[in-house]
Design an enzyme around this catalytic site. Structure first.
Site, short mmCIF file in Angstrom:
data_model
loop_
_atom_site.label_atom_id
_atom_site.label_comp_id
_atom_site.label_asym_id
_atom_site.label_seq_id
_atom_site.Cartn_x
_atom_site.Cartn_y
_atom_site.Cartn_z
N GLU A 1 20.06 30.07 55.45
CA GLU A 1 18.68 29.70 55.77
C GLU A 1 17.82 29.52 54.53
OE1 GLU A 1 17.92 31.62 60.11
OE2 GLU A 1 17.79 33.03 58.49
N CYS B 1 11.64 29.75 49.56
CA CYS B 1 12.47 30.95 49.47
C CYS B 1 13.92 30.51 49.66
CB CYS B 1 12.03 31.91 50.57
SG CYS B 1 12.93 33.45 50.56
N CYS C 1 25.49 39.16 52.66
CA CYS C 1 25.23 39.98 51.47
C CYS C 1 26.15 41.18 51.52
CB CYS C 1 23.76 40.44 51.46
SG CYS C 1 23.29 41.27 49.92
N CYS D 1 21.39 46.94 52.48
CA CYS D 1 20.15 47.71 52.47
C CYS D 1 19.77 47.97 53.92
CB CYS D 1 19.05 46.96 51.73
SG CYS D 1 19.50 46.65 50.02
N CYS E 1 17.27 45.71 55.96
CA CYS E 1 17.37 44.26 55.80
C CYS E 1 18.36 43.66 56.81
CB CYS E 1 17.83 43.93 54.39
SG CYS E 1 18.15 42.18 54.14
N CYS F 1 10.43 38.12 55.19
CA CYS F 1 11.37 38.85 54.33
C CYS F 1 12.28 39.74 55.15
CB CYS F 1 10.64 39.82 53.40
SG CYS F 1 9.56 39.07 52.24
N1 SAH Z 1 18.79 40.47 47.60
C1 SAH Z 1 17.61 40.33 46.85
C2 SAH Z 1 16.73 39.19 47.31
C3 SAH Z 1 16.62 38.92 48.78
S1 SAH Z 1 15.66 39.98 49.77
C4 SAH Z 1 16.84 41.63 46.88
O1 SAH Z 1 17.20 42.51 47.63
O2 SAH Z 1 15.91 41.76 46.09
C5 SAH Z 1 13.96 39.63 49.37
C6 SAH Z 1 13.02 40.84 49.55
O3 SAH Z 1 12.80 41.15 50.94
C7 SAH Z 1 13.57 42.10 48.92
O4 SAH Z 1 12.58 42.82 48.23
C8 SAH Z 1 14.01 42.86 50.14
O5 SAH Z 1 14.14 44.23 49.88
C9 SAH Z 1 12.93 42.55 51.12
N2 SAH Z 1 13.26 42.87 52.51
C10 SAH Z 1 14.50 42.95 53.05
N3 SAH Z 1 14.40 43.28 54.37
C11 SAH Z 1 13.10 43.42 54.65
C12 SAH Z 1 12.38 43.71 55.85
N4 SAH Z 1 13.00 43.90 57.01
N5 SAH Z 1 11.04 43.75 55.79
C13 SAH Z 1 10.39 43.50 54.63
N6 SAH Z 1 11.03 43.20 53.46
C14 SAH Z 1 12.36 43.15 53.48
FE1 SF4 Z 2 21.15 42.08 50.32
FE2 SF4 Z 2 19.09 42.35 51.97
FE3 SF4 Z 2 19.65 44.28 50.20
FE4 SF4 Z 2 18.62 41.95 49.32
S1 SF4 Z 2 17.60 43.44 50.67
S2 SF4 Z 2 20.38 43.09 48.45
S3 SF4 Z 2 19.60 40.53 50.81
S4 SF4 Z 2 20.97 43.64 51.92
#
Ligand code: SAH
Ligand code: SF4
Length: 418
Positions: free
Chosen positions: A122, A135, A142, A146, A149, A393
């Site tokens: 996406e 974005c 991934c 996390c 996420c 995000c």
């Molecule tokens: N993998 C990279 C970039 C993609 S995520 C990273 O983790 O930095 C982009 C941003 O969105 C990151 O700061 C991530 O922690 C945040 N993010 C992920 N899931 C989220 C959620 N459910 N609500 C708000 N921010 C989120």
């Molecule tokens: Fe991967 Fe989501 Fe963690 Fe970014 S925030 S490193 S996309 S699992």
């Protein structure tokens, strides 16, 4: 449909499958998108042009591909008419396939895209009054899991190629209708007289002004391909976007950060999200491998960071998890201890089905933000955009196979031991 051969990266810190830079197509033609100028020149030579011709044609084609966004060799008006079918027979100018395009009530747009070998990913466009931010995704899925996420619940399918990464930017420009129009006065030397038409070149007033590598995936686990794509985006003869308008977000892949600053040179955003080992270990499992101190040291050493070019620390606000006043004070202390030119981006948690966290209350977010501000660090709260179409995000997730909780935990443990 074509097949993407996967190969592992020898000796890489965290091995993930990576696709070859040229994906073979069923019809035998080569897709030029994602290739740098010298690679295009080599291909032209291999296809039979002499060295001088190959160099000249590569320069022209490169300009048409990345600066003008054409997808048809016939539109390359300064290339001799007889030459164009020769190119069409051997090469194509690809774009990721659009599976679905959605529009949020707040103007955010999300595209579900598909690679030539059938994997979905996406990209999201977020228009604001003074800028438009794309974005961009770097991986399908991934590896990092996390906890907050949605992308982290997907299996890593594969890294995106440079063409699939830069292809997102090209597709966005197609959709926004903002490739420069008319002929640019461009010095092709002897071939200048081949130019068929002449009109004013316009490149101003663009909607797409900024790029963030914050879509699906961890960009520093796909370093070479992300670098290749961003070089094309930053090339003055290519997409010509300044490195100051590009931000790469990492969850904290410490060994790749210096290389990122040196070799790509874009702005850095770091997904910090917690200030204690216990909490960060839980919500960003990569912390068990590269802890907070190590991460902040790498930030302090990030090439190019300064008060004029601050590092952004992203902090997702999770109710009763990482959002207390004490956490805010500790955040200020840490950023000061490492003398970091920092700004903090507070992100209200965007919920998704099955998530085990809640969004912090607005009062909590305000209190947290005030403490950081009073500590002398800018801490704006990011307004969630595109939530109604799951474009905010952390909400990005395609239909690719989902991991079970047990599998995610196992993989997180393995990543730490690797
Ligand atoms: N993998 C990279 C970039 C993609 S995520 C990273 O983790 O930095 C982009 C941003 O969105 C990151 O700061 C991530 O922690 C945040 N993010 C992920 N899931 C989220 C959620 N459910 N609500 C708000 N921010 C989120
Ligand atoms: Fe991967 Fe989501 Fe963690 Fe970014 S925030 S490193 S996309 S699992």
């Amino acid at each position: 449909m074509t097949d993407t051969t996967l190969m592992s990266i020898p000796g890489q810190i965290d091995p993930v499958p990576v696709a070859r830079d040229i994906t073979p197509r069923a019809d035998g033609r080569v897709d030029l998108i994602g290739l740098p100028k010298d690679r295009i020149r080599d291909l032209f030579e291999e296809a039979g042009l002499d060295a001088r011709q190959a160099k000249l044609r590569a320069k022209q084609v490169f300009h048409w591909l990345y600066h003008r966004g054409v997808t048809d060799f016939e539109a390359m008006t300064d290339i001799a008419k007889t030459m164009r079918p020769w190119l069409t027979e051997r090469f194509v100018i690809g774009r990721p396939e659009v599976v679905e395009a959605q529009h949020s009530t707040d103007g955010t747009r999300k595209w579900l895209l598909k690679t030539a070998d059938g994997h979905e990913f996406e990209m999201v466009f977020i228009p604001d009054a003074d800028r438009g931010t794309l974005c961009v995704s770097s991986q399908v899925g991934c590896t990092l899991n996390c906890r907050f996420c949605h992308t982290g619940t997907m299996k890593l399918v594969r890294n995106l190629t440079p063409g699939e990464i830069v292809g997102q930017v090209m597709l966005a420009r197609d959709a926004l209708g903002e490739w420069p129009k008319g002929n640019m006065k461009f010095d092709y030397g002897a071939d200048l007289d081949e130019i068929e038409e002449s009109s004013e070149y316009r490149s101003d007033g663009r909607l797409l002004t900024n790029i963030v590598m914050m879509g699906m995936g961890e960009p520093l686990y796909n370093f070479d391909n992300v670098k290749g794509a961003l070089k094309l985006v930053m090339d003055g003869e290519g997409l010509a976007l300044s490195k100051r308008r590009i931000t790469l977000s990492t969850s904290g892949v410490v060994p790749m950060m210096e290389k990122c600053g040196e070799e790509i040179g874009v702005n850095l955003a770091v997904s910090l999200h917690a200030v204690t080992k216990e909490i960060r270990d839980e919500i960003v499992p990569l912390n068990k491998k590269y802890g907070i101190e190590e991460l902040l040291e790498a930030c302090a050493a990030y090439p190019g960071a300064s008060n004029a070019r601050r590092i952004t620390f992203e902090y997702v606000m999770l109710k009763d998890k990482n959002d207390s006043d004490e956490h805010a004070r500790e955040l200020v202390r840490l950023l000061k201890q490492y003398n970091l030119p920092a700004k903090v981006n507070l992100i209200p948690f965007n919920p998704w089905p099955g998530a085990q966290y809640d969004t912090s209350t607005p009062e909590r977010v305000r209190s947290f933000s005030n403490i950081v501000f009073e500590g002398g660090i800018s801490a704006p709260v990011r307004t969630p955009r595109g939530r109604d179409i799951d474009a905010a995000c952390g909400q990005l997730k395609t239909a690719a196979e989902k991991k079970s909780r047990a599998q995610r935990d196992r993989e997180a443990a393995e990543a730490v031991q690797a």
